[in-house]
Design a protein around this motif. Sequence first.
Motif, PDB file in Angstrom:
ATOM      1  N   GLU A   1       0.829  -1.205   0.000  1.00 13.66           N
ATOM      2  CA  GLU A   1       0.000   0.000   0.000  1.00 13.66           C
ATOM      3  C   GLU A   1       0.857   1.244   0.000  1.00 13.66           C
ATOM      4  OE1 GLU A   1      -2.827  -0.967   3.209  1.00 13.66           O
ATOM      5  OE2 GLU A   1      -4.212   0.307   2.086  1.00 13.66           O
ATOM      6  N   ALA A   2       1.975   1.153   0.717  1.00 10.57           N
ATOM      7  CA  ALA A   2       2.800   2.344   0.866  1.00 10.57           C
ATOM      8  C   ALA A   2       3.563   2.713  -0.390  1.00 10.57           C
ATOM      9  CB  ALA A   2       3.780   2.139   2.029  1.00 10.57           C
ATOM     10  N   ILE A   3       3.968   1.719  -1.196  1.00 11.53           N
ATOM     11  CA  ILE A   3       4.882   2.077  -2.279  1.00 11.53           C
ATOM     12  C   ILE A   3       4.401   1.804  -3.697  1.00 11.53           C
ATOM     13  CG2 ILE A   3       6.985   1.947  -0.910  1.00 11.53           C
ATOM     14  CD1 ILE A   3       7.398  -0.870  -1.910  1.00 11.53           C
ATOM     15  N   CYS A   4       3.353   0.998  -3.844  1.00 11.41           N
ATOM     16  CA  CYS A   4       3.040   0.569  -5.206  1.00 11.41           C
ATOM     17  C   CYS A   4       2.178   1.577  -5.950  1.00 11.41           C
ATOM     18  CB  CYS A   4       2.337  -0.774  -5.193  1.00 11.41           C
ATOM     19  SG  CYS A   4       3.473  -2.075  -4.764  1.00 11.41           S
ATOM     20  N   ASP A   5       2.491   1.749  -7.226  1.00 14.71           N
ATOM     21  CA  ASP A   5       1.666   2.604  -8.061  1.00 14.71           C
ATOM     22  C   ASP A   5       0.405   1.876  -8.471  1.00 14.71           C
ATOM     23  OD1 ASP A   5       3.617   4.699  -8.178  1.00 14.71           O
ATOM     24  OD2 ASP A   5       4.782   3.350  -9.458  1.00 14.71           O
ATOM     25  N   ARG A   6       0.611   0.652  -8.909  1.00 17.28           N
ATOM     26  CA  ARG A   6      -0.538  -0.145  -9.315  1.00 17.28           C
ATOM     27  C   ARG A   6      -0.373  -1.538  -8.739  1.00 17.28           C
ATOM     28  NH1 ARG A   6      -2.371  -1.197 -14.574  1.00 17.28           N
ATOM     29  NH2 ARG A   6      -0.202  -1.620 -15.125  1.00 17.28           N
ATOM     30  N   VAL A   7      -1.480  -2.213  -8.604  1.00 12.69           N
ATOM     31  CA  VAL A   7      -1.398  -3.576  -8.081  1.00 12.69           C
ATOM     32  C   VAL A   7      -2.284  -4.494  -8.910  1.00 12.69           C
ATOM     33  CG1 VAL A   7      -1.027  -2.834  -5.695  1.00 12.69           C
ATOM     34  CG2 VAL A   7      -3.341  -3.297  -6.505  1.00 12.69           C
ATOM     35  N   ALA A   8      -1.974  -5.784  -8.783  1.00  2.22           N
ATOM     36  CA  ALA A   8      -2.878  -6.800  -9.302  1.00  2.22           C
ATOM     37  C   ALA A   8      -3.131  -7.749  -8.150  1.00  2.22           C
ATOM     38  CB  ALA A   8      -2.245  -7.540 -10.471  1.00  2.22           C
ATOM     39  N   ILE A   9      -4.319  -8.228  -8.063  1.00  2.00           N
ATOM     40  CA  ILE A   9      -4.637  -9.140  -6.974  1.00  2.00           C
ATOM     41  C   ILE A   9      -4.981 -10.499  -7.547  1.00  2.00           C
ATOM     42  CG2 ILE A   9      -6.181  -9.592  -5.040  1.00  2.00           C
ATOM     43  CD1 ILE A   9      -6.403  -6.568  -4.728  1.00  2.00           C
ATOM     44  N   LEU A  10      -4.284 -11.486  -7.013  1.00  2.00           N
ATOM     45  CA  LEU A  10      -4.385 -12.829  -7.541  1.00  2.00           C
ATOM     46  C   LEU A  10      -4.962 -13.711  -6.456  1.00  2.00           C
ATOM     47  CD1 LEU A  10      -3.281 -14.083 -10.203  1.00  2.00           C
ATOM     48  CD2 LEU A  10      -1.323 -14.868  -8.886  1.00  2.00           C
ATOM     49  N   ASN A  11      -5.855 -14.595  -6.830  1.00  2.00           N
ATOM     50  CA  ASN A  11      -6.316 -15.570  -5.851  1.00  2.00           C
ATOM     51  C   ASN A  11      -6.570 -16.888  -6.546  1.00  2.00           C
ATOM     52  OD1 ASN A  11      -7.071 -16.446  -3.278  1.00  2.00           O
ATOM     53  ND2 ASN A  11      -9.242 -16.225  -3.823  1.00  2.00           N
ATOM     54  N   ARG A  12      -6.022 -17.939  -5.982  1.00  2.00           N
ATOM     55  CA  ARG A  12      -6.153 -19.278  -6.565  1.00  2.00           C
ATOM     56  C   ARG A  12      -5.848 -19.296  -8.059  1.00  2.00           C
ATOM     57  NH1 ARG A  12     -11.243 -21.857  -3.378  1.00  2.00           N
ATOM     58  NH2 ARG A  12     -10.590 -21.148  -1.332  1.00  2.00           N
ATOM     59  N   GLY A  13      -4.791 -18.608  -8.397  1.00  2.00           N
ATOM     60  CA  GLY A  13      -4.341 -18.662  -9.785  1.00  2.00           C
ATOM     61  C   GLY A  13      -5.080 -17.752 -10.739  1.00  2.00           C
ATOM     62  N   ARG A  14      -6.102 -17.051 -10.229  1.00  2.00           N
ATOM     63  CA  ARG A  14      -6.887 -16.183 -11.118  1.00  2.00           C
ATOM     64  C   ARG A  14      -6.683 -14.732 -10.738  1.00  2.00           C
ATOM     65  NH1 ARG A  14     -11.981 -19.363 -12.014  1.00  2.00           N
ATOM     66  NH2 ARG A  14     -11.240 -20.893 -13.527  1.00  2.00           N
ATOM     67  N   LEU A  15      -6.644 -13.899 -11.759  1.00  2.33           N
ATOM     68  CA  LEU A  15      -6.544 -12.471 -11.512  1.00  2.33           C
ATOM     69  C   LEU A  15      -7.904 -11.968 -11.029  1.00  2.33           C
ATOM     70  CD1 LEU A  15      -4.768  -9.955 -11.813  1.00  2.33           C
ATOM     71  CD2 LEU A  15      -5.832  -9.618 -14.046  1.00  2.33           C
ATOM     72  N   GLN A  16      -7.924 -11.259  -9.869  1.00  3.85           N
ATOM     73  CA  GLN A  16      -9.173 -10.742  -9.354  1.00  3.85           C
ATOM     74  C   GLN A  16      -9.394  -9.314  -9.796  1.00  3.85           C
ATOM     75  OE1 GLN A  16     -11.178 -12.772  -7.727  1.00  3.85           O
ATOM     76  NE2 GLN A  16      -9.627 -14.383  -7.890  1.00  3.85           N
ATOM     77  N   GLU A  17      -8.304  -8.594  -9.830  1.00  2.51           N
ATOM     78  CA  GLU A  17      -8.456  -7.162 -10.002  1.00  2.51           C
ATOM     79  C   GLU A  17      -7.097  -6.591 -10.350  1.00  2.51           C
ATOM     80  OE1 GLU A  17     -11.887  -4.711  -8.571  1.00  2.51           O
ATOM     81  OE2 GLU A  17     -11.308  -6.545  -7.577  1.00  2.51           O
ATOM     82  N   ALA A  18      -7.095  -5.515 -11.128  1.00  4.41           N
ATOM     83  CA  ALA A  18      -5.837  -4.829 -11.372  1.00  4.41           C
ATOM     84  C   ALA A  18      -6.128  -3.352 -11.510  1.00  4.41           C
ATOM     85  CB  ALA A  18      -5.165  -5.356 -12.630  1.00  4.41           C
ATOM     86  N   GLY A  19      -5.242  -2.531 -11.019  1.00  2.00           N
ATOM     87  CA  GLY A  19      -5.438  -1.091 -11.115  1.00  2.00           C
ATOM     88  C   GLY A  19      -4.736  -0.410  -9.961  1.00  2.00           C
ATOM     89  N   THR A  20      -5.042   0.880  -9.741  1.00  4.85           N
ATOM     90  CA  THR A  20      -4.448   1.525  -8.579  1.00  4.85           C
ATOM     91  C   THR A  20      -5.204   1.035  -7.348  1.00  4.85           C
ATOM     92  OG1 THR A  20      -5.952   3.394  -8.642  1.00  4.85           O
ATOM     93  CG2 THR A  20      -3.916   3.574  -9.929  1.00  4.85           C
ATOM     94  N   LEU A  21      -4.547   1.092  -6.205  1.00 10.26           N
ATOM     95  CA  LEU A  21      -5.196   0.631  -4.975  1.00 10.26           C
ATOM     96  C   LEU A  21      -6.443   1.459  -4.701  1.00 10.26           C
ATOM     97  CD1 LEU A  21      -2.553  -0.221  -2.286  1.00 10.26           C
ATOM     98  CD2 LEU A  21      -4.389  -1.636  -3.195  1.00 10.26           C
ATOM     99  N   GLU A  22      -6.313   2.762  -4.920  1.00 12.41           N
ATOM    100  CA  GLU A  22      -7.433   3.665  -4.722  1.00 12.41           C
ATOM    101  C   GLU A  22      -8.674   3.161  -5.435  1.00 12.41           C
ATOM    102  OE1 GLU A  22      -7.972   6.651  -2.962  1.00 12.41           O
ATOM    103  OE2 GLU A  22      -6.306   5.574  -1.993  1.00 12.41           O
ATOM    104  N   ASP A  23      -8.490   2.919  -6.739  1.00 13.66           N
ATOM    105  CA  ASP A  23      -9.645   2.501  -7.547  1.00 13.66           C
ATOM    106  C   ASP A  23     -10.226   1.202  -7.032  1.00 13.66           C
ATOM    107  OD1 ASP A  23      -9.316   4.671  -9.074  1.00 13.66           O
ATOM    108  OD2 ASP A  23      -8.231   3.649 -10.701  1.00 13.66           O
ATOM    109  N   ILE A  24      -9.355   0.290  -6.719  1.00 11.64           N
ATOM    110  CA  ILE A  24      -9.843  -1.019  -6.289  1.00 11.64           C
ATOM    111  C   ILE A  24     -10.648  -0.895  -5.011  1.00 11.64           C
ATOM    112  CG2 ILE A  24      -9.129  -3.266  -5.397  1.00 11.64           C
ATOM    113  CD1 ILE A  24      -6.805  -3.172  -7.329  1.00 11.64           C
ATOM    114  N   LEU A  25     -10.123  -0.101  -4.075  1.00 12.87           N
ATOM    115  CA  LEU A  25     -10.775  -0.056  -2.772  1.00 12.87           C
ATOM    116  C   LEU A  25     -11.961   0.902  -2.738  1.00 12.87           C
ATOM    117  CD1 LEU A  25      -7.622  -0.354  -0.528  1.00 12.87           C
ATOM    118  CD2 LEU A  25      -9.235  -2.136  -1.237  1.00 12.87           C
ATOM    119  N   ARG A  26     -11.878   1.944  -3.560  1.00  8.50           N
ATOM    120  CA  ARG A  26     -12.984   2.900  -3.532  1.00  8.50           C
ATOM    121  C   ARG A  26     -14.283   2.226  -3.942  1.00  8.50           C
ATOM    122  NH1 ARG A  26     -12.141   7.338  -7.129  1.00  8.50           N
ATOM    123  NH2 ARG A  26     -10.165   7.469  -6.050  1.00  8.50           N
ATOM    124  N   ALA A  27     -14.191   1.358  -4.891  1.00  6.13           N
ATOM    125  CA  ALA A  27     -15.366   0.655  -5.369  1.00  6.13           C
ATOM    126  C   ALA A  27     -16.011  -0.155  -4.258  1.00  6.13           C
ATOM    127  CB  ALA A  27     -14.992  -0.242  -6.529  1.00  6.13           C
TER     128      ALA A  27
END
Lengths: 289, 308, 264
Positions: free
Chosen positions: B203-229
Amino acid sequence: MKSGGGRHPGTRSGAVAALVLAALLVKPVQDFIDARAPAGEEPDLLFFNSPELVRKMALGFEPLLADLYWMRTIQYYGRRDDEGRRRESFENLHTLLDITTTLDPGLQDAYRAGSCFLSEPPPVGAGQPELALELLEKGARSHPLQWRLVYERGFVHYLYLKDYAAAGETWLEAARVPGAPEWLAGLAAMALSKGGAEEIAVSLWRRQYEEATSDAVRDNARNHLHSLQVKRDLAALRDRIERHRAATGSFPPSLGTPRDPMGTPYAYDPRSGRVDLDPASAVRCLDVP
Amino acid sequence: MAVIEIENLTKDFAVGFWRKRPVRALDGLSLEVRAGEIFGFLGPNGAGKSTTLKLLMHLLSPTSGSARILGRPAGDTAMHERIGYLPENPYFYDYLTPRELLTFMGRLFGMGGAPLARKVRELVGEVGLAASADLQLRKFSKGMVQRLGIAQALINEPEVVFLDEPMSGLDPLGRMEVRRIVTGLRERGVTVFLSSHILPDVEAICDRVAILNRGRLQEAGTLEDILRARISGHEVILSGWTEGTLEAIRPWCSEVRAMGERLHLRADDREDLEAVLGFVFAHGLELVSVNPIRPSLEEYFQTLVVGK
Amino acid sequence: MNRILAIARNTFRETVRDKILYNLILFALVMIGSSLALGQLTLGNEDKVILDLGLGAISVFGLLIAIFIGIGLVYKELEKRTVYALLAKPVRRYELVLGKYLGLLWTLGVNLAVMTAGLALALGYTGRAPAGAYWRLLPAVGLIFLSLALATALALLFSTFSTPALAALFTFFLWVIGHFNADLRTFGELSGSPAVEALGRALYYVIPNFGNFNLIDGRGVLQTAGYARPIDPWAVAGAGAYALLFIAFLLALSVIIFARRDFK
Ligand SMILES: Nc1ncnc2c1ncn2[C@@H]1O[C@H](COP(=O)(O)OP(=O)(O)O)[C@@H](O)[C@H]1O
Ligand SMILES: [Mg+2]
């Protein structure tokens, strides 16, 4: 160092090419080595030609290894090459026998047949009767109750070293071993009286022939018996020719067809009066007393 | 410009001793990482992060799909001159000293002589191993090995750096240092692809993130966007409240907690929030704060893991 | 090439800092030393006993070094994941295999040199070996080196796809069988069955023939009059060619396997 990465087809095909090329060349190179040195048949555990070392390294597999070495010894002695020739020198024979009997001192064949292989003069054997005596003594130390090993030693003394006194003494020694047959004493007496060398030889070889436990030994004894027979036949024939010439002044025109022990008629030339073993005879004539 | 392009990347492992059956560790991952960004690759343990990184390094070959780094396929040796990689739980020859290891690694890039020695000295200082540069690695703690691992990933001044769980095994101070190193890299224009399950660091350093779970991509984008939703209501804090207040507002709140002077309320939707705030203003209560309730990454993770 | 050398050097350094190595060398030297005592027990040919035991010790301990250190190294590299960081560098997989192999040979060479020096000292202690014998130690040990290089290539191949224990077992097993290779063939010939004979013949060429390297023993080194065993340089050259070919084969196979491998 072909181009292309470890994950690239370049390395792969380079490696496959190297693999195939090397695989194709291994056989010719091996054949070259085999042709250069009969090394394939030498005791090629050469670094292990100290019997004690081999025994220490056998790690409990001594009997098995002994069998292997015994097999290898017989190969070494009896093997023929592609043209059917046997080897002519047996310099490693004693080492092989020594290792075999150190690994398994109970392998009596190794002493008995081995001493025979060692004693026979080349090209039949190694021509090392002294080493044969050494081997048999080693055997006697492990088997003090085996009169036969002592008897064989006398055999070597008598037939190969032609030392009749030593042979007689050795047979006397053998006769004293519990369980020794009675004829040994008689044999010793005959040897010591130096009489009837030929009779002794025949009876020795006959015994050897009848009691042999290995084919090589039996064949060898048979060859000796045949040789003795040929020698006697030829002496008788020559005697007959000589008598005929003394009586008539000429050689007999024919001797009938006396045959050698393998059934080939003896070669007789009525003009020169010479009689001899036919060159085509199957008898392998050896030097006999 | 995309520095890392991952397209439909899939990896099956064969497991089982007798009858091998495939287990899908990574399932159709597609991602792009842009030049100069710090990209956080997030996911709980076993999500497939390390598998992805190994596929990118061509330590594994994909079951299907493809990956390109700097425009070159993953197995391209020349491209490897321009990247750095820190494996998960790294381990290095423990009879070597950091200086020897880094020198060895440098030689693999064709470096040598004084420039290499200088680079090694610089890196050892940067990761805080200057004092133990000539100590054999078997005397090192896990954290020290981790720092050395980061140093060796940087020996060739790479354009793209792949870090697999760079913070694991480090104490809070060490994590701070790694953050500092990573942000330093960004300042130099280096692209950083960093996997982690430790969220605050990301959270402190990344510009963008991707979130992976059980081998599948869940989400990708800035943390802000992901969490604001995922704003799930508001927290309202009041003071000057009475027992009567409690009774009155309870119907609009999903949660009411008295904490001394203050009252913490939670309103789940907009209507409830407006009602609560109307009550507050109407009755002259003191409004301390109103905050949207944004799930922390941890909570988000939790919903991911539990929810599926 | 530079990368291969860097990896070789690193491998060598790894072995040199391993305690097992020193234990093995120490054992070998003790064994060579004890041959002095054993030599005194035999009458006459103590030099031969020293040489036979010494060369045997070099061969066996060299094999142990090749097996334990060789397999251990590759195993560590794979199992402890040092290989991950390495292969992410611009290192091709075949460079890693060749570098490791060269490094192991380097170690082996240095060890053989130490043990040979020990053997020469033991020989010098008796003071009766002819001067030429010391020179002839070189081809004798050279042949041992070739056989160990072959064993190392085997160990390397096995450790690319099996556990270290199995790899060690396979290597040792093949080393032993490889000494009895010719027996397998004659056994086949003796069997009288054409199938068994063909099998024996095939195995003779397929199994690495370690018997090829036993060309110079104690007698060959000593060359004492009347007790000499001539050294055939062509046979030695043949053994060298054989080793090179077989090693090339094994390394190529290792490279192919290693290049296909997933590093999980
Ligand atoms: N060598 C392997 N064999 C079988 N399954 C594996 C192997 N490596 C990883 N996996 C499986 O793949 C999944 C992803 O693992 P990994 O990439 O290590 O996850 P992460 O790094 O995100 O914790 C896990 O379910 C794991 O069990
Ligand atoms: Mg992981």
